[in-house]
Design a protein around this motif. Structure first.
Motif, PDB file in Angstrom:
ATOM      1  N   UNK A  21      11.377  95.559  92.416  1.00 15.41           N
ATOM      2  CA  UNK A  21      12.070  95.868  93.657  1.00 15.41           C
ATOM      3  C   UNK A  21      13.280  94.993  93.897  1.00 15.41           C
ATOM      4  N   UNK A  22      13.273  93.781  93.344  1.00 11.19           N
ATOM      5  CA  UNK A  22      14.403  92.871  93.548  1.00 11.19           C
ATOM      6  C   UNK A  22      15.650  93.351  92.822  1.00 11.19           C
ATOM      7  N   UNK A  23      15.489  93.759  91.580  1.00 15.48           N
ATOM      8  CA  UNK A  23      16.641  94.192  90.780  1.00 15.48           C
ATOM      9  C   UNK A  23      16.806  95.700  90.780  1.00 15.48           C
ATOM     10  N   UNK A  24      15.826  96.431  91.343  1.00 19.34           N
ATOM     11  CA  UNK A  24      15.836  97.890  91.337  1.00 19.34           C
ATOM     12  C   UNK A  24      15.968  98.416  89.907  1.00 19.34           C
ATOM     13  N   UNK A  25      15.138  97.819  89.041  1.00 22.03           N
ATOM     14  CA  UNK A  25      15.125  98.239  87.644  1.00 22.03           C
ATOM     15  C   UNK A  25      13.697  98.486  87.181  1.00 22.03           C
ATOM     16  N   UNK A  26      13.582  99.375  86.213  1.00 20.39           N
ATOM     17  CA  UNK A  26      12.309  99.605  85.544  1.00 20.39           C
ATOM     18  C   UNK A  26      12.281  98.800  84.259  1.00 20.39           C
ATOM     19  N   UNK A  27      11.145  98.149  84.013  1.00 23.55           N
ATOM     20  CA  UNK A  27      10.947  97.405  82.777  1.00 23.55           C
ATOM     21  C   UNK A  27       9.776  98.013  82.015  1.00 23.55           C
ATOM     22  N   UNK A  28       9.843  97.998  80.697  1.00 26.22           N
ATOM     23  CA  UNK A  28       8.707  98.403  79.881  1.00 26.22           C
ATOM     24  C   UNK A  28       8.861  97.810  78.484  1.00 26.22           C
ATOM     25  N   UNK A  29       7.791  97.912  77.705  1.00 20.73           N
ATOM     26  CA  UNK A  29       7.786  97.316  76.380  1.00 20.73           C
ATOM     27  C   UNK A  29       7.442  98.355  75.324  1.00 20.73           C
ATOM     28  N   UNK A  30       7.940  98.109  74.123  1.00 21.00           N
ATOM     29  CA  UNK A  30       7.437  98.797  72.935  1.00 21.00           C
ATOM     30  C   UNK A  30       6.604  97.758  72.199  1.00 21.00           C
ATOM     31  N   UNK A  31       5.300  97.890  72.272  1.00 20.35           N
ATOM     32  CA  UNK A  31       4.387  96.857  71.766  1.00 20.35           C
ATOM     33  C   UNK A  31       4.622  96.559  70.301  1.00 20.35           C
ATOM     34  N   UNK A  32       4.801  97.579  69.490  1.00 20.27           N
ATOM     35  CA  UNK A  32       4.821  97.404  68.042  1.00 20.27           C
ATOM     36  C   UNK A  32       6.184  97.078  67.469  1.00 20.27           C
ATOM     37  N   UNK A  33       7.272  97.346  68.207  1.00 19.48           N
ATOM     38  CA  UNK A  33       8.603  97.120  67.636  1.00 19.48           C
ATOM     39  C   UNK A  33       8.832  95.656  67.241  1.00 19.48           C
ATOM     40  N   UNK A  34       8.560  94.633  68.076  1.00 19.75           N
ATOM     41  CA  UNK A  34       8.373  94.757  69.526  1.00 19.75           C
ATOM     42  C   UNK A  34       9.738  94.829  70.211  1.00 19.75           C
ATOM     43  N   UNK A  35       9.750  95.321  71.440  1.00 17.97           N
ATOM     44  CA  UNK A  35      11.008  95.429  72.165  1.00 17.97           C
ATOM     45  C   UNK A  35      10.739  95.424  73.659  1.00 17.97           C
ATOM     46  N   UNK A  36      11.711  94.925  74.407  1.00 12.56           N
ATOM     47  CA  UNK A  36      11.667  94.921  75.861  1.00 12.56           C
ATOM     48  C   UNK A  36      12.863  95.716  76.369  1.00 12.56           C
ATOM     49  N   UNK A  37      12.590  96.658  77.274  1.00  8.43           N
ATOM     50  CA  UNK A  37      13.634  97.554  77.756  1.00  8.43           C
ATOM     51  C   UNK A  37      13.733  97.509  79.275  1.00  8.43           C
ATOM     52  N   UNK A  38      14.922  97.842  79.788  1.00  2.32           N
ATOM     53  CA  UNK A  38      15.094  97.991  81.232  1.00  2.32           C
ATOM     54  C   UNK A  38      15.968  99.206  81.508  1.00  2.32           C
TER      55      UNK A  38
END
Length: 289
Positions: A21-38
């Motif tokens: 809610x602070x940044x108004x962004x969605x975060x998620x991960x790709x467990x196996x890559x691994x990778x972090x996305x927004x």
């Protein structure tokens, strides 16, 4: 119901969508890559963030700012602006064949994390509660794939699942005192559908992504199925409410178990889906770690 997909690359194992809610962004991960996305809905910008890990099982929002990353070798604080990460603690050290899986913050700022042995998914995983002072409490063990962690403070309730056992349990939980009551079976699924990640909406109903079941299920607090939402992917993994009014439902998914023919039949496999469920969610709790 209209279902859209974010324009990101397909994940091998997309997981743990979290709305900030602070940044108004969605975060998620790709467990196996691994990778972090927004993802920033206002600009439409999707960013891949650099992280150091063999696996990223889950993530959480920190009160101090930034994110908490549950990596295979421990929990890390992460600053998205500088992409710096620093080690905090490993609740299960000395287990190189294990990794962290689903994680969730409760209303008192504790972070709960499940672990699993990814070589064979034997029932040797556990769920730990890590308090703000970094003390560790073992909540449950003997689990193959701990999942579906979710908290309903209004009912003083904790939910969790073992994906391999086709079961979601519930138990009484007082986050302020730390008291945990006896568990009971909240619901079970039927093969091939397995319970994966969960979230709770503003009415206190539990949403669960059925891995290999191709749908979301909304459960009433007494465990009855209230509604189902069929998805254009067979392996949804987790869900969360987001958007400025918390009225958008984001769903991560996996492409890893699919054959080439199955991927052709499921062009959205591994993508993040977006839909309007006609109700709102709750803000994500912030961890004090």
């Amino acid at each position: 119901m209209r279902i859209e997909a974010l324009g990101c690359a397909p994940a091998r194992l997309g997981e743990c969508p979290v709305w900030c809610g602070r940044s108004q962004r969605l975060w998620w991960a790709d467990v196996l890559a691994p990778a972090l996305w927004s993802f920033d809905p206002k600009s439409g910008t999707i960013v891949a963030h650099a992280v150091t890990a063999r696996r990223i099982g889950s993530l959480a929002l920190r009160k101090a700012g930034g994110l908490l990353l549950a990596c295979d070798d421990g929990l890390y604080g992460y600053d998205p602006e500088t992409e710096e990460q620093h080690f905090l603690i490993d609740p299960e050290p000395g287990q190189p064949g294990h990794r962290k899986n689903d994680g969730r913050t409760d209303s008192a700022g504790n972070f709960w994390i499940g672990t699993l042995r990814e070589t064979d998914y034997a029932p040797v995983g556990a769920i730990y509660r890590i308090s703000p002072d970094l003390s560790i409490t073992t909540f449950a063990d003997g689990l193959a794939i701990p999942n579906a962690l979710a908290f309903d403070p209004e009912r003083q309730r904790l939910y969790f699942a073992d994906t391999r056992a086709y079961t979601i349990w519930a138990c009484e939980y007082d986050a302020e005192t730390g008291h945990v009551g006896d568990r009971w079976i909240f619901t079970t699924t039927t093969a091939p559908a397995r319970p994966d990640g969960s979230c709770i909406d503003a009415e206190g109903f539990l949403w669960n992504a059925e891995y290999a079941g191709g749908r979301l299920v909304r459960y009433s607090p007494d465990g009855r199925i209230d509604r189902t939402v069929d998805l254009p992917v067979s392996h949804p993994t987790c869900c969360c409410f987001g958007g400025e009014n918390l009225d958008r439902l984001y769903v991560t998914s996996a492409s890893e178990p699919l054959s080439a023919a199955q991927k052709e039949a499921e062009p959205l496999a591994g993508r993040v889906l977006v839909l309007d469920a006609g109700l709102r969610g709750r803000p994500e709790f912030l961890t004090a770690l």
